[in-house]
Design a protein around this motif. Structure first.
Motif, PDB file in Angstrom:
ATOM      1  N   VAL A  53     -10.411 -18.965  33.499  1.00 18.28           N
ATOM      2  CA  VAL A  53     -11.065 -18.817  32.190  1.00 18.28           C
ATOM      3  C   VAL A  53     -12.120 -17.719  32.272  1.00 18.28           C
ATOM      4  O   VAL A  53     -12.182 -16.831  31.411  1.00 18.28           O
ATOM      5  CB  VAL A  53     -11.685 -20.151  31.720  1.00 18.28           C
ATOM      6  N   MET A  54     -12.951 -17.746  33.307  1.00 17.51           N
ATOM      7  CA  MET A  54     -13.996 -16.726  33.441  1.00 17.51           C
ATOM      8  C   MET A  54     -13.395 -15.347  33.664  1.00 17.51           C
ATOM      9  O   MET A  54     -13.898 -14.351  33.156  1.00 17.51           O
ATOM     10  CB  MET A  54     -14.955 -17.099  34.582  1.00 17.51           C
ATOM     11  N   ASP A  55     -12.297 -15.289  34.402  1.00 15.19           N
ATOM     12  CA  ASP A  55     -11.615 -14.001  34.588  1.00 15.19           C
ATOM     13  C   ASP A  55     -11.160 -13.436  33.246  1.00 15.19           C
ATOM     14  O   ASP A  55     -11.294 -12.240  32.976  1.00 15.19           O
ATOM     15  CB  ASP A  55     -10.404 -14.149  35.521  1.00 15.19           C
ATOM     16  N   GLU A  56     -10.646 -14.311  32.361  1.00 21.44           N
ATOM     17  CA  GLU A  56     -10.197 -13.872  31.038  1.00 21.44           C
ATOM     18  C   GLU A  56     -11.382 -13.446  30.176  1.00 21.44           C
ATOM     19  O   GLU A  56     -11.308 -12.459  29.441  1.00 21.44           O
ATOM     20  CB  GLU A  56      -9.397 -14.991  30.354  1.00 21.44           C
ATOM     21  N   VAL A  57     -12.482 -14.180  30.271  1.00 16.88           N
ATOM     22  CA  VAL A  57     -13.699 -13.804  29.533  1.00 16.88           C
ATOM     23  C   VAL A  57     -14.140 -12.408  29.971  1.00 16.88           C
ATOM     24  O   VAL A  57     -14.445 -11.551  29.135  1.00 16.88           O
ATOM     25  CB  VAL A  57     -14.834 -14.833  29.762  1.00 16.88           C
ATOM     26  N   ARG A  58     -14.185 -12.180  31.271  1.00 18.36           N
ATOM     27  CA  ARG A  58     -14.596 -10.866  31.794  1.00 18.36           C
ATOM     28  C   ARG A  58     -13.666  -9.763  31.310  1.00 18.36           C
ATOM     29  O   ARG A  58     -14.108  -8.678  30.948  1.00 18.36           O
ATOM     30  CB  ARG A  58     -14.636 -10.897  33.316  1.00 18.36           C
ATOM     31  N   ARG A  59     -12.354 -10.050  31.322  1.00 17.13           N
ATOM     32  CA  ARG A  59     -11.387  -9.043  30.890  1.00 17.13           C
ATOM     33  C   ARG A  59     -11.597  -8.683  29.422  1.00 17.13           C
ATOM     34  O   ARG A  59     -11.654  -7.508  29.053  1.00 17.13           O
ATOM     35  CB  ARG A  59      -9.952  -9.565  31.108  1.00 17.13           C
ATOM     36  N   ARG A  60     -11.755  -9.711  28.582  1.00 13.10           N
ATOM     37  CA  ARG A  60     -11.952  -9.451  27.151  1.00 13.10           C
ATOM     38  C   ARG A  60     -13.278  -8.746  26.891  1.00 13.10           C
ATOM     39  O   ARG A  60     -13.360  -7.882  26.019  1.00 13.10           O
ATOM     40  CB  ARG A  60     -11.876 -10.764  26.368  1.00 13.10           C
ATOM     41  N   ILE A  71     -20.241 -11.628  25.025  1.00  9.79           N
ATOM     42  CA  ILE A  71     -19.057 -12.048  24.277  1.00  9.79           C
ATOM     43  C   ILE A  71     -19.036 -13.575  24.130  1.00  9.79           C
ATOM     44  O   ILE A  71     -18.666 -14.110  23.090  1.00  9.79           O
ATOM     45  CB  ILE A  71     -17.759 -11.489  24.906  1.00  9.79           C
ATOM     46  N   MET A  72     -19.472 -14.290  25.165  1.00  5.78           N
ATOM     47  CA  MET A  72     -19.534 -15.752  25.061  1.00  5.78           C
ATOM     48  C   MET A  72     -20.555 -16.168  24.000  1.00  5.78           C
ATOM     49  O   MET A  72     -20.310 -17.103  23.230  1.00  5.78           O
ATOM     50  CB  MET A  72     -19.877 -16.379  26.415  1.00  5.78           C
ATOM     51  N   ARG A  73     -21.680 -15.464  23.945  1.00  6.89           N
ATOM     52  CA  ARG A  73     -22.696 -15.749  22.926  1.00  6.89           C
ATOM     53  C   ARG A  73     -22.111 -15.548  21.532  1.00  6.89           C
ATOM     54  O   ARG A  73     -22.307 -16.351  20.632  1.00  6.89           O
ATOM     55  CB  ARG A  73     -23.941 -14.885  23.148  1.00  6.89           C
ATOM     56  N   GLU A  74     -21.360 -14.452  21.332  1.00  4.61           N
ATOM     57  CA  GLU A  74     -20.709 -14.204  20.044  1.00  4.61           C
ATOM     58  C   GLU A  74     -19.784 -15.355  19.677  1.00  4.61           C
ATOM     59  O   GLU A  74     -19.787 -15.823  18.533  1.00  4.61           O
ATOM     60  CB  GLU A  74     -19.888 -12.910  20.094  1.00  4.61           C
ATOM     61  N   TRP A  75     -18.975 -15.794  20.635  1.00  3.77           N
ATOM     62  CA  TRP A  75     -18.018 -16.865  20.361  1.00  3.77           C
ATOM     63  C   TRP A  75     -18.738 -18.163  19.995  1.00  3.77           C
ATOM     64  O   TRP A  75     -18.329 -18.860  19.061  1.00  3.77           O
ATOM     65  CB  TRP A  75     -17.113 -17.092  21.562  1.00  3.77           C
ATOM     66  N   ILE A  76     -19.783 -18.478  20.729  1.00  4.17           N
ATOM     67  CA  ILE A  76     -20.525 -19.715  20.452  1.00  4.17           C
ATOM     68  C   ILE A  76     -21.206 -19.632  19.092  1.00  4.17           C
ATOM     69  O   ILE A  76     -21.150 -20.571  18.295  1.00  4.17           O
ATOM     70  CB  ILE A  76     -21.537 -20.004  21.578  1.00  4.17           C
ATOM     71  N   GLU A  77     -21.852 -18.492  18.818  1.00  4.36           N
ATOM     72  CA  GLU A  77     -22.515 -18.332  17.521  1.00  4.36           C
ATOM     73  C   GLU A  77     -21.507 -18.419  16.376  1.00  4.36           C
ATOM     74  O   GLU A  77     -21.795 -19.018  15.339  1.00  4.36           O
ATOM     75  CB  GLU A  77     -23.277 -16.998  17.473  1.00  4.36           C
ATOM     76  N   ALA A  78     -20.326 -17.841  16.563  1.00  2.00           N
ATOM     77  CA  ALA A  78     -19.304 -17.903  15.522  1.00  2.00           C
ATOM     78  C   ALA A  78     -18.821 -19.340  15.331  1.00  2.00           C
ATOM     79  O   ALA A  78     -18.574 -19.772  14.200  1.00  2.00           O
ATOM     80  CB  ALA A  78     -18.130 -16.997  15.886  1.00  2.00           C
ATOM     81  N   ALA A  79     -18.714 -20.089  16.417  1.00  3.49           N
ATOM     82  CA  ALA A  79     -18.217 -21.463  16.332  1.00  3.49           C
ATOM     83  C   ALA A  79     -19.186 -22.383  15.601  1.00  3.49           C
ATOM     84  O   ALA A  79     -18.766 -23.336  14.952  1.00  3.49           O
ATOM     85  CB  ALA A  79     -17.951 -22.001  17.737  1.00  3.49           C
TER      86      ALA A  79
END
Length: 105
Positions: A53-60, A71-79
């Protein structure tokens, strides 16, 4: 000495107080700073994710030129976004990129 909003003077302040001492009078006459709005405070937290999962997060994140934490912050804020509030453009572009990525897979 005042500190800018982005904390750029923090190092200079630390250096100053490493070589200077405040008198009791200066301490007693100090006035509290303006409170920082809650929405401006950033909290650090630890999050355990499976390596794939973290590898995919890094790739994106790399694809979008962002740090994984951004990017994780963006996803959490959007959720958790309030649907009555305007959606930040960065969240919209992230959603479009995510959609395009899933569609291409």
């Amino acid at each position: 000495m005042t500190m800018t909003d982005n904390g750029a003077d923090l190092e200079a302040i630390a250096e100053y107080y490493e070589t200077h001492e405040l008198t009791e009078e200066e301490i007693m006459s100090a006035e509290p700073a303006e409170p920082v709005p809650a929405e401006a405070v950033m909290i650090t937290t630890s999050l355990r994710l499976p390596k794939p999962v973290m590898d995919e997060v890094r790739r994106r994140a790399r694809e979008r030129g962002l740090k994984p934490t951004a990017i994780m912050r963006e996803w959490i804020e959007a959720a958790i976004a309030d649907l009555d509030e305007p959606v930040p453009f960065s969240v919209i572009t992230a959603a479009v990129a995510e959609y395009q990525h899933r569609k291409a897979s």
